[in-house]
Write an enzyme that holds these catalytic residues in place. Structure first.
Site, PDB file in Angstrom:
ATOM      1  N   ALA A 288      39.548  74.012 106.269  1.00  0.00           N
ATOM      2  CA  ALA A 288      40.065  72.633 106.170  1.00  0.00           C
ATOM      3  C   ALA A 288      40.818  72.259 107.449  1.00  0.00           C
ATOM      4  CB  ALA A 288      40.974  72.483 104.952  1.00  0.00           C
ATOM      5  N   GLY A 289      41.580  73.213 107.959  1.00  0.00           N
ATOM      6  CA  GLY A 289      42.346  72.947 109.180  1.00  0.00           C
ATOM      7  C   GLY A 289      41.435  72.726 110.382  1.00  0.00           C
ATOM      8  N   ASP A 290      40.347  73.486 110.454  1.00  0.00           N
ATOM      9  CA  ASP A 290      39.405  73.339 111.583  1.00  0.00           C
ATOM     10  C   ASP A 290      38.713  71.973 111.517  1.00  0.00           C
ATOM     11  OD1 ASP A 290      40.073  76.008 112.020  1.00  0.00           O
ATOM     12  OD2 ASP A 290      38.352  76.731 110.864  1.00  0.00           O
TER      13      ASP A 290
ATOM     14  N   TYR B  42      38.006  93.000 109.070  1.00  0.00           N
ATOM     15  CA  TYR B  42      37.333  92.529 110.285  1.00  0.00           C
ATOM     16  C   TYR B  42      36.685  93.664 111.076  1.00  0.00           C
ATOM     17  CZ  TYR B  42      39.938  88.191 109.672  1.00  0.00           C
ATOM     18  OH  TYR B  42      40.443  87.016 109.179  1.00  0.00           O
TER      19      TYR B  42
ATOM     20  N   ARG C  48      47.572  84.428 113.679  1.00  0.00           N
ATOM     21  CA  ARG C  48      47.019  85.536 112.888  1.00  0.00           C
ATOM     22  C   ARG C  48      47.797  86.801 113.239  1.00  0.00           C
ATOM     23  NH1 ARG C  48      44.999  81.810 111.027  1.00  0.00           N
ATOM     24  NH2 ARG C  48      42.872  81.437 110.337  1.00  0.00           N
TER      25      ARG C  48
ATOM     26  N   GLU D  46      49.496  68.008 100.906  1.00  0.00           N
ATOM     27  CA  GLU D  46      50.450  66.918 101.197  1.00  0.00           C
ATOM     28  C   GLU D  46      50.009  66.046 102.362  1.00  0.00           C
ATOM     29  OE1 GLU D  46      53.212  66.487  99.229  1.00  0.00           O
ATOM     30  OE2 GLU D  46      52.261  68.103  98.091  1.00  0.00           O
TER      31      GLU D  46
ATOM     32  N   ASN E  36      33.741  76.745 113.698  1.00  0.00           N
ATOM     33  CA  ASN E  36      33.874  75.750 112.618  1.00  0.00           C
ATOM     34  C   ASN E  36      34.218  74.383 113.208  1.00  0.00           C
ATOM     35  OD1 ASN E  36      33.658  77.896 110.839  1.00  0.00           O
ATOM     36  ND2 ASN E  36      35.859  78.048 110.473  1.00  0.00           N
TER      37      ASN E  36
ATOM     38  N   LYS F  17      49.853  69.961 109.993  1.00  0.00           N
ATOM     39  CA  LYS F  17      48.991  69.889 108.806  1.00  0.00           C
ATOM     40  C   LYS F  17      49.745  70.422 107.597  1.00  0.00           C
ATOM     41  CE  LYS F  17      46.177  71.939 111.570  1.00  0.00           C
ATOM     42  NZ  LYS F  17      45.106  72.810 112.091  1.00  0.00           N
TER      43      LYS F  17
HETATM   44  P1  ADP Z   1      44.947  75.224 107.615  1.00  0.00           P
HETATM   45  O1  ADP Z   1      43.533  75.347 107.080  1.00  0.00           O
HETATM   46  O2  ADP Z   1      45.009  75.144 109.099  1.00  0.00           O
HETATM   47  O3  ADP Z   1      45.909  76.180 106.971  1.00  0.00           O
HETATM   48  P2  ADP Z   1      45.860  73.168 105.782  1.00  0.00           P
HETATM   49  O4  ADP Z   1      45.678  74.051 104.615  1.00  0.00           O
HETATM   50  O5  ADP Z   1      47.208  72.555 105.996  1.00  0.00           O
HETATM   51  O6  ADP Z   1      45.443  73.796 107.175  1.00  0.00           O
HETATM   52  O7  ADP Z   1      44.780  72.019 105.620  1.00  0.00           O
HETATM   53  C1  ADP Z   1      44.389  71.198 106.677  1.00  0.00           C
HETATM   54  C2  ADP Z   1      44.238  69.784 106.218  1.00  0.00           C
HETATM   55  O8  ADP Z   1      43.220  69.695 105.222  1.00  0.00           O
HETATM   56  C3  ADP Z   1      45.491  69.210 105.578  1.00  0.00           C
HETATM   57  O9  ADP Z   1      46.375  68.694 106.552  1.00  0.00           O
HETATM   58  C4  ADP Z   1      44.883  68.135 104.691  1.00  0.00           C
HETATM   59  O10 ADP Z   1      44.534  66.999 105.457  1.00  0.00           O
HETATM   60  C5  ADP Z   1      43.597  68.789 104.201  1.00  0.00           C
HETATM   61  N1  ADP Z   1      43.791  69.540 102.957  1.00  0.00           N
HETATM   62  C6  ADP Z   1      43.928  70.881 102.818  1.00  0.00           C
HETATM   63  N2  ADP Z   1      44.092  71.227 101.516  1.00  0.00           N
HETATM   64  C7  ADP Z   1      44.041  70.081 100.810  1.00  0.00           C
HETATM   65  C8  ADP Z   1      44.147  69.750  99.416  1.00  0.00           C
HETATM   66  N3  ADP Z   1      44.351  70.701  98.489  1.00  0.00           N
HETATM   67  N4  ADP Z   1      44.059  68.454  99.051  1.00  0.00           N
HETATM   68  C9  ADP Z   1      43.875  67.475  99.985  1.00  0.00           C
HETATM   69  N5  ADP Z   1      43.783  67.719 101.300  1.00  0.00           N
HETATM   70  C10 ADP Z   1      43.857  68.999 101.731  1.00  0.00           C
END
Ligand code: ADP
Length: 311
Positions: A255-257, A104, A168, A229, A39, A225
């Site tokens: 989103a994190g990737d 998995y 994980r 927020e 990703n 992250k």
């Molecule tokens: P991971 O996927 O590693 O658990 P997060 O859930 O913290 O990471 O999401 C990674 C980044 O994606 C966040 O730091 C933020 O920038 C963005 N993000 C994730 N969820 C949202 C959301 N609901 N609204 C706005 N930005 C988000």
């Protein structure tokens, strides 16, 4: 031209149950591509980075699917190894009562059999940034050794090391994960943990304390992250929070990737760190607005458009 950004890890094909219910009840699946580091390279390429990937695949149709994905996305996969004796990992997702369940099939996969001897050392040395994750290390002992060797190669060559702990607990126990992850974070230049992972790994709560904890291990830059927020940036110059973008999030997987990739692309472009965090927040936010991972990863103009709206 060799890639500037090289990632290393395990890609896995995803089978997402089309209907709510248990896996036993599922009759149809949506097929997608997963694996955090894959990703990451797809996101890096979509955001304008020159990215390449190293892994091992089986000699099977799932491998073909990934090779096509990377070709279509402009990710260099010229050094990916195929192992005729092993398989490409897959996983299933089912949904019931608002919860997701992951099943998995990855133990013994071609990627998990990677050893330090497989590493394309020149490829890593020729990059500007190497990205690895805790998942790349958790899948097997030899993969863990491979990641440490890759990190050492990168450091010797002055290649930046970017690291996402991506904890994980299905793959390894917390005590071992903590030891390996913190040892790796100490050797990285950029460390990008999620809030939940950092909390579990350290026992600390406040994002500022987490930023400080990881910074004290040795990296120059830490970004925690924070989901909706946004993110917290910690450097020796100080600690600062950056709010998230307001979006209609429907599926935050990946989103994190995408965040990691956006940060890496911005950093390699020489942007100020504040701009890198805002760019990464926007890329992460947009990824959370679409179903599935790869389909939802934004391209550069979408990210620029979201950034422009907020000014
Ligand atoms: P991971 O996927 O590693 O658990 P997060 O859930 O913290 O990471 O999401 C990674 C980044 O994606 C966040 O730091 C933020 O920038 C963005 N993000 C994730 N969820 C949202 C959301 N609901 N609204 C706005 N930005 C988000």
């Amino acid at each position: 031209m060799p890639p500037e950004i090289v990632a290393l890890g395990e890609p896995m094909l995803e089978f997402n149950a089309a209907e709510e219910g248990t896996l036993a009840e599922a009759r149809g699946f949506l097929v997608g591509w997963g694996g955090d580091t894959s990703n990451f390279v797809v996101a890096a390429a979509r955001l304008g980075g020159r990215a390449g990937y190293f892994t091992r695949l089986g000699d099977d149709e799932f491998a073909e699917s990934f090779l096509k994905l990377w070709r279509d996305e402009g990710v260099d996969a010229s050094r990916v190894v195929k192992d005729p004796k092993a398989f490409t990992g897959i996983y299933f997702i089912s949904r019931k009562g608002g919860d997701h369940y992951f099943t998995y099939f990855r133990r013994g996969s071609a990627a998990s059999l990677m050893t330090p001897d497989d590493l394309p050392a020149d490829y890593i040395r020729g990059a500007r940034l190497l990205h690895v994750s805790g998942i790349s290390q958790a899948i097997s002992l030899s993969a863990c050794d491979t990641v440490f060797t890759a990190v050492a190669l990168a450091r010797e060559a002055g290649v930046l090391v970017c690291y996402d702990p991506n904890l994980r607990l299905k793959l390894w126990p917390l005590s071992r994960a903590r030891a390996i992850i913190h040892q790796t974070a100490a050797q990285a230049d950029l460390v990008l943990p999620s809030l939940e992972d950092a909390r579990q790994l350290t026992g600390l709560e406040a994002p500022e304390d987490l930023g400080r904890f990881y910074l004290d291990l040795g990296p120059r830059i830490v970004v925690v992250k924070l989901g909706a927020e946004g993110a917290l940036l910690a450097t020796p110059a100080g600690i600062e929070r950056f709010p998230g973008f307001k979006v209609q999030a429907i599926d935050t997987s990946g989103a994190g990737d995408a965040f990691d990739a956006a940060f890496a692309v911005g950093h390699l472009a020489g942007w100020p760190l504040e701009r890198c965090v805002r760019f990464a927040n926007a890329a992460g936010a947009l990824t959370s607005t679409g179903l599935g991972v790869v389909g939802a990863i934004p391209r550069r103009p979408q990210v620029e458009a979201l950034l422009a709206q907020e000014v």
